[in-house]
Design an enzyme around this catalytic site. Structure first.
Site, PDB file in Angstrom:
ATOM      1  N   GLU A 427       0.847  -1.190   0.000  1.00 19.27           N
ATOM      2  CA  GLU A 427       0.000   0.000   0.000  1.00 19.27           C
ATOM      3  C   GLU A 427       0.886   1.244   0.000  1.00 19.27           C
ATOM      4  O   GLU A 427       1.703   1.444   0.888  1.00 19.27           O
ATOM      5  CB  GLU A 427      -0.876  -0.031   1.266  1.00 19.27           C
ATOM      6  CG  GLU A 427      -1.537   1.277   1.612  1.00 19.27           C
ATOM      7  CD  GLU A 427      -2.242   1.211   2.980  1.00 19.27           C
ATOM      8  OE1 GLU A 427      -2.191   0.157   3.638  1.00 19.27           O
ATOM      9  OE2 GLU A 427      -2.824   2.236   3.352  1.00 19.27           O
ATOM     10  N   ASP A 502      -4.070  -0.576  10.081  1.00 18.10           N
ATOM     11  CA  ASP A 502      -5.160   0.299  10.545  1.00 18.10           C
ATOM     12  C   ASP A 502      -6.402   0.065   9.680  1.00 18.10           C
ATOM     13  O   ASP A 502      -6.405  -0.804   8.804  1.00 18.10           O
ATOM     14  CB  ASP A 502      -4.731   1.775  10.506  1.00 18.10           C
ATOM     15  CG  ASP A 502      -4.366   2.223   9.093  1.00 18.10           C
ATOM     16  OD1 ASP A 502      -4.638   1.468   8.136  1.00 18.10           O
ATOM     17  OD2 ASP A 502      -3.804   3.321   8.948  1.00 18.10           O
TER      18      ASP A 502
END
Ligand code: TSJ
Length: 639
Positions: A427, A502
């Site tokens: 990511e 997260d």
């Protein structure tokens, strides 16, 4: 004579000893999955009784001691002496392997369960098992321990003359199962609900009596598979209100079909033979597909929705967004193929094809509005598919021109043997940068993706092909997608999704899994997909460093090193906060990292598909319900 009987007895013991020696061969595994299988093996017998037409109620209890009770109101397992063995029928059922299909006359012969081995296997793997039969005013009982009988079948009491049925109680053996206290209500519910959908007029109740989690649920669907389709489509928007339904018999084959289109682009077809799921389809599914393709094309031509000059609609076009159930009952099902899961009876194809063509044609004539909606959706799908094909051919031609043409952002590894190689899908560009520095160049490739990738659950194929991030993954993996998929072309043994620890990271990981599940499900089924586990905390003390992957682990480390001012604790908010060296030692180094392998538990046919539809589809309320039911950390939170 008596000697022969003794020999038989020895054989019986050997039979069940084999089950205890190799339980996995009989119930698949000794994990929680195997534990749930025991319940299905028993319940399947009651469902068979219902299919034969003699049972309408089944109750399942999870007792406070984690034993299971299953009771039905069928004819009761035969208590008379079985001529072949000289034993009461009940005893044969519980002490001889594969006794399942030996009884019974008339009705449909069904062998549910993993290998259709049934009650004796459950008996062998239970610390204790008690069976009661209610018949003609008497209550019979026989008890067993680890497969061995403790006493003869005896009459232990009287009951109402009207009462009849079978009750089996058992406690799975902790010597066999890794865990015996882990019954999952929602897993049992899913399977029992499916059984109820498939058997109209059958009532199944599930009762949880474990302290603190008491609950009772009832599954009863008068509409049968019609309600199944409604249930499967509950988290989508349907294109029309009706569930198109067909029922009837041709010769020995009883056929039921139910279907409805939703506004998604995925097909959700499930097929069953005698209530057993056939994930590889077979003749019944072929018959269904032939009927659809033929009937819609004929309708569209006849009503000038499709012009003479235009191509026929393909089956895939018509089935885009279709949720369907094909369920047949047949006397002597023949299963073929490598895994013996594909129905082979040709009479099943003929029966489904002719019945459904007839009834669907009639339905479309009667409901031109619905017919028009489906035809138009199919034509749109046909156009998108054409555009997607062009886009795909373009990519292919380009790759043919300039060699392999791997995506520019990919930092590939040098080892060319896929077995040694892994790819990290990372990511964000900055984490991608660290990963590129950190990696072991020979075997680890890095593909950084920018931001959130397309939610393929809400996009048609042409848009999917137009998405750079997804195209990059497809070319990097090498396998192709859908019908083109070829596992032998896979360029990496491990595909590792590495996102921040997260909420956003979890969302991105879910988007990637949705993409892989919809386009290359084999990668997950064959265990090539992993989630990296970056640490949540770093604790530094006197120049020494510890990493913690959970809050629990952090507390443990603090307990070890002592709680004082020298502890420097850092909470990682993202991969980007780690330097290359830290990323290597905590998350990427094969010797030290923790990887989660992504697996599919397809105990109930609709499980995984429905979960993706619910999590990634466009309706909010079903998603909210799913989260409330499944989230571990938000109990009683009003979200
Ligand atoms: F798994 C099992 F065997 F333990 C078991 C069987 C467990 C439970 C809860 C129910 C059953 C079961 C078996 N319910 N109903 C029956 N029916 C028969 O075994 C049966 C009864 C009569 C006849 C007949 O031909 O008269 C045939 C059968 C198969």
């Amino acid at each position: 004579m008596s000697q022969e009987y003794g020999a038989d007895q020895i054989q019986i013991l050997e039979g069940l000893e084999a089950v205890r020696k190799r339980p996995g061969m009989y119930i698949g595994s000794t994990s929680s999955r195997g534990l749930h299988h025991l319940v299905y093996e028993i319940v399947d017998n009651s469902v068979d009784e219902a299919l034969a037409g003699f049972c309408t109620n089944i109750h399942v209890w999870i007792k406070p001691d984690n034993s299971i009770v299953v009771e039905d109101d069928g004819r009761g397992i035969p208590v008379g002496i079985n001529h072949k063995s000289g034993l009461p029928g009940v005893e044969v059922v519980f002490t001889i392997l594969h006794a399942g299909g030996k009884f019974g006359g008339g009705g449909y012969k069904v062998s549910g369960g993993l290998h259709g081995v049934g009650a004796s296997v459950v008996n062998a793997l239970s610390t204790w098992l008690t069976v009661n039969v209610y018949n003609e005013g008497k209550i019979y009982e026989e008890k067993f321990a680890r497969g061995q009988k403790l006493s003869d079948l005896t009459v232990v009491g009287e009951c109402d003359h009207e009462k009849h049925g079978t009750r089996v109680s058992f406690l799975p053996d902790p010597e066999i199962f890794k865990e015996t206290q882990v019954y999952d209500f929602s897993v049992l519910r899913q399977r029992l609900r499916e059984m109820a959908f498939l058997t109209k007029n059958l009532r199944i109740e599930l009762h949880d009596e474990r302290p603190g989690q008491e609950r009772d649920e009832k599954y009863h669907y008068e509409g049968g598979i019609k309600e199944f389709v409604k249930y499967l489509n509950k988290s989508t928007t349907s294109l029309y209100d009706d569930i198109i339904y067909c029922e009837g018999s041709r010769g020995n084959v009883y056929v039921e079909v139910a279907m409805q289109h939703n506004d998604s682009y995925n097909e959700s077809s499930y097929s069953f033979v005698n209530n057993i799921n056939t994930p590889e389809g077979g003749t019944h599914l072929t018959g269904f597909r032939n009927a659809i393709t033929k009937t819609f094309n004929e309708y569209a031509r006849k009503n000038k929705i499709l012009k003479d000059s235009e191509d026929n609609l393909s089956g895939e076009d018509i089935r885009e967004g279709l949720t369907s159930i094909v369920s047949i009952k047949i006397e002597d099902p023949q299963f073929e193929g490598q895994t013996k899961q594909k129905l082979g009876n040709t009479e099943a194809r003929n029966a489904v094809e002719s019945l459904f063509t007839e009834q669907l044609t009639y339905y479309l004539e009667q409901n031109p509005n619905v017919a028009k909606i489906i035809c138009e959706k199919s034509i749109q799908s046909q156009r998108a598919r054409e555009a997607a094909r062009k886009a795909r051919d373009l990519t292919r031609r380009k790759s043919a021109l300039d060699g392999l043409s791997l995506p520019g952002k990919l930092a590939d590894c040098s080892d060319k043997n896929p077995k040694n190689c892994e790819i990290f899908i990372v990511e964000g560009d900055s984490a991608g940068g660290s990963a590129k520095t950190a990696r072991s160049r020979a075997t680890q490739a890095i593909l950084p993706l920018r931001g959130k990738i397309l939610n393929v659950e809400k996009a048609r194929l042409d848009r999917v092909y137009g998405n750079e991030e997804i195209k990059a993954m497809i070319t990097a993996f090498g396998t192709g997608i859908h019908d083109d998929f070829d596992i032998s072309k896979l360029r990496y043994d491990k595909i590792i999704i590495m996102t921040d620890a997260d909420v956003d990271g979890a969302h991105i990981a879910t988007l990637m899994l949705t993409f892989i599940y919809r386009f290359m499900p084999e990668l997950i089924k064959q265990g090539h997909v992993y989630l990296a586990q970056p640490p949540l905390y770093k604790l530094e003390k006197n120049k020494k460093v510890w990493y913690a992957y959970s809050d629990d682990e952090l507390s443990k480390i603090i307990d070890e090193v002592g709680r004082d001012q020298n502890n420097k604790i850092q909470r990682y908010k993202g991969l980007g906060e780690m330097d290359a060296e830290q990323l290597w030692e905590t998350t990427m180094d094969p010797a030290r990292r923790v990887l989660l392998r992504v697996a599919m538990d397809e105990e109930s046919v609709s499980d995984v598909n429905l979960t993706f539809m619910t999590l990634m589809g466009d309706k909010v309320e079903p998603r909210r319900e799913f989260i409330l039911e499944n989230a571990k950390y938000v109990k009683n939170l009003d979200i």
